[in-house]
Design an enzyme around this catalytic site. Structure first.
Site: not given
Ligand SMILES: *Cc1c(COP(=O)(O)O)cnc(C)c1O
Length: 364
Positions: A41, A134, A255, A303
């Site tokens: 998956k 689930r 940052y 990023m």
């Protein structure tokens, strides 16, 4: 001559020989009477379902699990022979697709079970909930369906359940779920049974039943409680140095100024960031290899880039265009995830989706 795109800045190397070796390790561990199926998956946890599933099919894998009907259609276009099982179910809605592509549905609830029993045309896997909450029929629903003889009229091929705490060998939830599963297994014979995923297989023989569903272990993650890892690392990660710059003492890097230089420094800016799947939370906590020498990552993960302190690395060894190694044999996805307090599954799938993938077939 027209300009061409440059080589990618962030390269995830996927070692198909190691993938195959992990499949063999699991097969040997569980023995010949237990089938090892593969969970592919999420584009094979980000590693690319095409190359991964072809490699595993060649290694002898015959049963593949995906999450959704769309993933199943993709996988069917790659593999014609093997069984393709869809965790997400949805047989009532997608019956035509299941029939057309010869896909195997998972029955997750009573409505799908009744529908399946009424059309009786497709083999199905039955999900039973032993304590994960689930999907799947619970004990009460199973008893009810047994009373109305649904399973006698139309038995499942395989019944399976999922463990909640398989990574913690001492958790009592494991044996509780196993005992519940054992009683359902006895009730629904001769359906085959599957309880363990990767970590569950290492809890012991009584968790194996007839089939294990291997996901993360195939891809080299170690979620078992066994150290050192029984699995080979499957991926390496490298990123290109875009620029090398001098940064004076006491300057902020990135940052928030989470790092400030404590001397006149040299910084390599490498072309990988959280866009490629490097967790933001590992800022200032990892080091990379620059020509084999460790160099600290400093400042925020941005990023598309991050800074590496290469003050102590010989200049010839860190030039723009050369690569640094971020994940390698001695610093794996598991290690990176631990640093970032993230799940290794999550880190792997983001790296796989974010980086250019390069497949290699050499054994380690
Ligand atoms: C994802 C999944 C697996 C594979 O789990 P791993 O821990 O990656 O081996 C097995 N079974 C089910 C039901 C799953 O959802």
């Amino acid at each position: 001559m027209s300009p061409v795109a440059r080589s990618p800045d962030a390269v995830l190397e996927v070692n198909l020989a190691a993938l195959r070796s992990n499949f063999e390790t699991i097969s040997t561990f569980v023995g010949p009477r237990v089938e090892v199926s593969a969970v592919v998956k999420g584009d094979a946890y980000g590693l690319g379902v095409e190359m991964v599933s072809m490699t595993l099919a060649e290694a002898g894998c015959r049963v593949f699990f995906v999450a959704s009907i769309n993933e199943a259609i993709t996988l069917r276009s790659i593999l014609r022979g093997p069984t393709v099982v869809v965790f997400g179910g949805g047989l009532r809605r997608d019956f035509d697709v299941y029939s057309h592509f010869e896909l195997t549905p998972v029955v997750n609830n009573c409505e799908d079970l009744r529908f399946t029993a009424s059309v009786k045309s497709l083999p199905y896997f039955l999900n039973v909930d032993t304590g994960f909450s689930r999907a799947g029929l619970n004990m009460e629903q199973l008893r009810q369906e047994c009373l109305t003889r649904t399973f006698q009229r139309y038995p499942p091929e395989v019944i399976f359940s999922h463990l909640a705490c398989a990574g913690y060998s001492s958790d009592v939830t494991n044996s509780l779920q196993r005992d519940r599963f054992q009683s359902i297994y006895n009730l629904l014979r001769p359906a085959r049974g599957s309880l363990a995923a990767s970590a569950g297989a290492w809890l012991g023989k009584s968790y194996h039943f007839d089939m294990v569903r291997a996901g993360s272990a195939l891809y080299g993650l170690n979620t078992t409680c066994v150290r050192p890892s029984p699995f080979q690392s499957v991926i390496n990660l490298r990123a290109k140095i875009l620029e090398v710059r001098n940064v004076p003492d006491k300057e902020a890097v990135g940052y928030g100024g989470t790092y400030r230089t404590a001397r006149d420094s040299r910084m390599a800016i490498v072309g990988i960031g959280y866009k490629h799947g490097v967790p933001w939370a590992c800022a200032n906590k990892i080091s990379v290899l620059c020509a084999g020498r460790p160099a600290a990552q400093v400042g925020s993960i941005m990023m598309d880039s991050m800074a590496i302190d290469v003050t102590d690395i010989a200049e010839v060894n860190c030039q723009p265009g050369s690569f640094v190694d971020i994940l390698h044999r001695d610093f794996t996805v598991d290690d990176l995830a631990a640093v970032a307090h993230a799940s290794p599954h999550e880190v792997l799938i983001h790296l796989g989706a974010g980086c250019f993938k390069e497949y290699i077939t050499e054994s380690a």
